[in-house]
Design a protein around this motif. Structure first.
Motif, PDB file in Angstrom:
ATOM      1  N   MET A   1       0.837  -1.201   0.000  1.00 26.50           N
ATOM      2  CA  MET A   1       0.000   0.000   0.000  1.00 26.50           C
ATOM      3  C   MET A   1       0.871   1.251   0.000  1.00 26.50           C
ATOM      4  N   ARG A   2       0.495   2.216  -0.834  1.00 27.19           N
ATOM      5  CA  ARG A   2       1.228   3.483  -0.856  1.00 27.19           C
ATOM      6  C   ARG A   2       0.636   4.404   0.203  1.00 27.19           C
ATOM      7  N   ASN A   3       1.478   4.858   1.134  1.00 25.02           N
ATOM      8  CA  ASN A   3       0.970   5.776   2.155  1.00 25.02           C
ATOM      9  C   ASN A   3       0.693   7.147   1.545  1.00 25.02           C
ATOM     10  N   ILE A   4      -0.289   7.820   2.112  1.00 26.81           N
ATOM     11  CA  ILE A   4      -0.651   9.144   1.593  1.00 26.81           C
ATOM     12  C   ILE A   4       0.086  10.206   2.404  1.00 26.81           C
ATOM     13  N   LYS A   5       0.726  11.108   1.689  1.00 30.96           N
ATOM     14  CA  LYS A   5       1.417  12.215   2.358  1.00 30.96           C
ATOM     15  C   LYS A   5       0.535  13.456   2.290  1.00 30.96           C
ATOM     16  N   ARG A   6       0.775  14.356   3.242  1.00 33.97           N
ATOM     17  CA  ARG A   6       0.051  15.624   3.183  1.00 33.97           C
ATOM     18  C   ARG A   6       0.564  16.412   1.991  1.00 33.97           C
ATOM     19  N   THR A   7      -0.352  16.834   1.111  1.00 40.15           N
ATOM     20  CA  THR A   7       0.072  17.537  -0.095  1.00 40.15           C
ATOM     21  C   THR A   7      -0.789  18.769  -0.319  1.00 40.15           C
ATOM     22  N   GLU A   8      -0.267  19.709  -1.035  1.00 37.60           N
ATOM     23  CA  GLU A   8      -1.060  20.879  -1.387  1.00 37.60           C
ATOM     24  C   GLU A   8      -1.832  20.561  -2.661  1.00 37.60           C
ATOM     25  N   LEU A   9      -3.150  20.585  -2.562  1.00 33.76           N
ATOM     26  CA  LEU A   9      -3.983  20.309  -3.739  1.00 33.76           C
ATOM     27  C   LEU A   9      -4.166  21.620  -4.494  1.00 33.76           C
ATOM     28  N   LYS A  10      -3.656  21.638  -5.714  1.00 33.62           N
ATOM     29  CA  LYS A  10      -3.782  22.869  -6.498  1.00 33.62           C
ATOM     30  C   LYS A  10      -4.820  22.732  -7.599  1.00 33.62           C
ATOM     31  N   THR A  11      -4.837  21.580  -8.223  1.00 32.61           N
ATOM     32  CA  THR A  11      -5.732  21.416  -9.372  1.00 32.61           C
ATOM     33  C   THR A  11      -6.807  20.363  -9.085  1.00 32.61           C
ATOM     34  N   LEU A  12      -7.828  20.372  -9.938  1.00 36.16           N
ATOM     35  CA  LEU A  12      -8.885  19.368  -9.836  1.00 36.16           C
ATOM     36  C   LEU A  12      -8.284  17.971  -9.964  1.00 36.16           C
ATOM     37  N   LYS A  13      -7.270  17.866 -10.819  1.00 31.99           N
ATOM     38  CA  LYS A  13      -6.601  16.579 -11.019  1.00 31.99           C
ATOM     39  C   LYS A  13      -5.927  16.085  -9.741  1.00 31.99           C
ATOM     40  N   ASP A  14      -5.305  17.007  -9.002  1.00 30.84           N
ATOM     41  CA  ASP A  14      -4.672  16.643  -7.719  1.00 30.84           C
ATOM     42  C   ASP A  14      -5.716  16.044  -6.765  1.00 30.84           C
ATOM     43  N   PHE A  15      -6.868  16.691  -6.751  1.00 31.71           N
ATOM     44  CA  PHE A  15      -7.956  16.265  -5.865  1.00 31.71           C
ATOM     45  C   PHE A  15      -8.440  14.855  -6.242  1.00 31.71           C
ATOM     46  N   TYR A  16      -8.637  14.628  -7.535  1.00 34.63           N
ATOM     47  CA  TYR A  16      -9.061  13.295  -7.993  1.00 34.63           C
ATOM     48  C   TYR A  16      -8.008  12.250  -7.639  1.00 34.63           C
ATOM     49  N   ILE A  44      -4.262   4.985   9.395  1.00 37.80           N
ATOM     50  CA  ILE A  44      -4.737   6.168  10.120  1.00 37.80           C
ATOM     51  C   ILE A  44      -3.919   7.397   9.722  1.00 37.80           C
ATOM     52  N   LEU A  45      -2.620   7.228   9.643  1.00 37.24           N
ATOM     53  CA  LEU A  45      -1.758   8.347   9.247  1.00 37.24           C
ATOM     54  C   LEU A  45      -2.106   8.818   7.824  1.00 37.24           C
ATOM     55  N   SER A  46      -2.309   7.869   6.922  1.00 35.58           N
ATOM     56  CA  SER A  46      -2.657   8.214   5.537  1.00 35.58           C
ATOM     57  C   SER A  46      -3.965   8.996   5.487  1.00 35.58           C
ATOM     58  N   LEU A  47      -4.967   8.541   6.228  1.00 35.25           N
ATOM     59  CA  LEU A  47      -6.257   9.243   6.204  1.00 35.25           C
ATOM     60  C   LEU A  47      -6.153  10.617   6.854  1.00 35.25           C
ATOM     61  N   LYS A  48      -5.312  10.714   7.899  1.00 35.13           N
ATOM     62  CA  LYS A  48      -5.113  12.039   8.523  1.00 35.13           C
ATOM     63  C   LYS A  48      -4.461  13.006   7.539  1.00 35.13           C
ATOM     64  N   ASN A  49      -3.495  12.497   6.791  1.00 33.09           N
ATOM     65  CA  ASN A  49      -2.843  13.343   5.791  1.00 33.09           C
ATOM     66  C   ASN A  49      -3.802  13.732   4.676  1.00 33.09           C
ATOM     67  N   ALA A  50      -4.648  12.777   4.282  1.00 30.59           N
ATOM     68  CA  ALA A  50      -5.641  13.068   3.233  1.00 30.59           C
ATOM     69  C   ALA A  50      -6.601  14.153   3.724  1.00 30.59           C
ATOM     70  N   LEU A  51      -7.065  13.994   4.973  1.00 31.40           N
ATOM     71  CA  LEU A  51      -8.015  14.962   5.540  1.00 31.40           C
ATOM     72  C   LEU A  51      -7.388  16.355   5.614  1.00 31.40           C
ATOM     73  N   ALA A  52      -6.152  16.414   6.100  1.00 29.56           N
ATOM     74  CA  ALA A  52      -5.484  17.717   6.210  1.00 29.56           C
ATOM     75  C   ALA A  52      -5.324  18.347   4.827  1.00 29.56           C
ATOM     76  N   SER A  53      -5.003  17.533   3.824  1.00 27.87           N
ATOM     77  CA  SER A  53      -4.834  18.066   2.470  1.00 27.87           C
ATOM     78  C   SER A  53      -6.156  18.627   1.940  1.00 27.87           C
ATOM     79  N   LEU A  54      -7.251  17.939   2.226  1.00 32.13           N
ATOM     80  CA  LEU A  54      -8.568  18.412   1.777  1.00 32.13           C
ATOM     81  C   LEU A  54      -8.937  19.711   2.504  1.00 32.13           C
ATOM     82  N   GLU A  55      -8.685  19.711   3.819  1.00 32.93           N
ATOM     83  CA  GLU A  55      -9.085  20.890   4.604  1.00 32.93           C
ATOM     84  C   GLU A  55      -8.228  22.110   4.277  1.00 32.93           C
ATOM     85  N   ASP A  56      -7.055  21.872   3.732  1.00 30.56           N
ATOM     86  CA  ASP A  56      -6.164  22.981   3.351  1.00 30.56           C
ATOM     87  C   ASP A  56      -6.592  23.697   2.069  1.00 30.56           C
TER      88      ASP A  56
END
Ligand SMILES: [Mg+2]
Length: 398
Positions: A1-16, A44-56
């Protein structure tokens, strides 16, 4: 499984891409939970990073703003993606019992509705469980392709499907293409029927399709080419990016003209509906091939089928149930069945099931009295609940 890192979502493509990554994480977690194992801290860490990226993602007037590339931007409603990720984290960190208390605090009269569902299903071993997806067992999302099923949802639904039903079918009007990419139930346990049941992924991973007569297939291909051209014009391109977007399904095409966040001004949306109607009238002047169904959000253009008395009708989910029953050998003359839906287009599933076995039960998710009355008219014992969370809890905790 690839872990999800906190990332800055800039484009619609990033979000998808981010939502696609949560699909894999969630799928693995569901499998682990259903196997009785532990969910790794990485999930849990991956989902936390995903959530933070969405909320950002920056907000403007309650909408999230992303780039479409270049200068163009799009405003989005991301409530579903954020809420379901929060709920999944709560579920994983606090455990199921505390999570159920959380749901009970979130939704009014939660416990009463769940009890009514349990009363209906107590002691019942189903032949078929047939359920619609969006708005029924899945909370509504502003876009189909980011409506990744949540972990708790898949655990509750699959646990019931695997233990209490001989066959479990998710029957949606959306296309099969994309459905697996947003579903996180274990593989090979649930039939995924799409395009109102005209196509289905079976338990062996094969896709089976109801044959469409070649002249009708030619007609819909012509229509799709015209729709594609229309929607590539800059003034209409936005309709491919909201709600259901532009979907070419098996035997049906769908164009969004509005989303649940009302992104398009009403007048503009109505004018666009007229444009689509004119286009369909042009390619099908005798109304032989298509019927249009307007949900207010989506314009569905559906291939007609011949009826037994030589008439024409649009293919509905009841026709889908009939096809699946024959094709997959569900033996639906043998009940009991449970049918679940949330709109008028889900009622034909119940009608068809009742024609095959009077032992067909119903749980529908709606706040609309008119639909509740219709369902109870067919099945007096039907349970009506207002929220998908209640239905999946009924199934998951019986
Ligand atoms: Mg629905």
């Amino acid at each position: 499984m690839r872990n999800i890192k906190r990332t800055e979502l800039k484009t619609l493509k990033d979000f998808y891409a981010l939502m696609g990554a949560t699909r894999q994480v969630r799928f693995n977690a569901v499998q682990a939970i259903l196997d009785g194992g532990d969910v790794s801290g990485d999930v849990i860490l991956s989902l936390k990073n995903a959530l933070a990226s969405l909320e950002d993602v920056p907000e403007l007037d309650g909408k999230r703003v992303l780039s479409l590339g270049g200068e163009r931007i799009i405003e989005l409603d991301m409530d579903y993606e954020i809420n379901e990720t929060q709920k999944d984290l709560f579920y994983l960190e606090e455990g199921e019992e505390t999570f159920l208390e959380f749901l009970s605090d979130l939704h009014e009269d939660f416990d009463e509705h769940v009890r009514a569902g349990h009363d209906l299903l107590s002691g019942v071993d189903l032949n078929c469980l047939i359920s619609d997806r969006d708005g029924t067992i899945n909370n509504y999302c502003a876009r189909y392709l980011t409506s990744v099923q949540s972990i708790y949802n898949a655990v509750f639904f699959s646990r019931f499907a695997m233990n209490k039903a001989q066959r479990a079918v998710i029957l949606t009007s959306a296309p099969l293409d994309g459905l697996i990419g947003i579903s996180v139930n274990p593989e090979g346990k649930i039939y995924y029927a799409a395009s109102k049941g005209r196509e289905c992924l079976d338990l062996e991973g094969r896709i089976r399709r109801l044959p469409i007569p070649s002249e009708k297939q030619t007609a819909i291909e012509m229509l799709n080419a015209r729709l594609q051209t229309l929607l590539s014009r800059s003034e209409y391109e936005k309709y491919t990016l909201i709600g259901s977007g532009l979907q070419f399904k098996f035997g049906q095409s769908t164009v969004a003209r509005q989303d649940i966040g009302n992104s398009i001004p009403d007048e503009e949306s109505s004018a666009f509906l007229e444009t689509i109607e004119a286009l369909v009238a042009e390619v099908d002047p005798d109304k032989k091939n298509f019927r249009i169904e307007d949900t207010g959000l989506d314009v569905e253009i559906i291939l007609t089928v011949e009826t037994s008395d030589d008439g024409l009708k649009d293919f509905d989910k009841g026709d889908g149930v009939e096809y699946l029953n024959a094709e997959m050998e569900f033996e639906m003359f043998r009940g009991p069945h449970l049918i679940c839906g949330d709109t008028g287009s889900d009622v034909p599933m119940l009608e068809t099931a009742l024609e095959m076995s009077t032992e067909s039960l119903a749980i529908y998710v709606t706040k609309k009295e008119e639909l509740a009355v219709r369902v109870r008219g067919l099945s007096p014992s039907a349970v009506i609940v207002p929220e998908p969370d209640m239905l999946v809890t009924i199934l998951g905790t019986i």
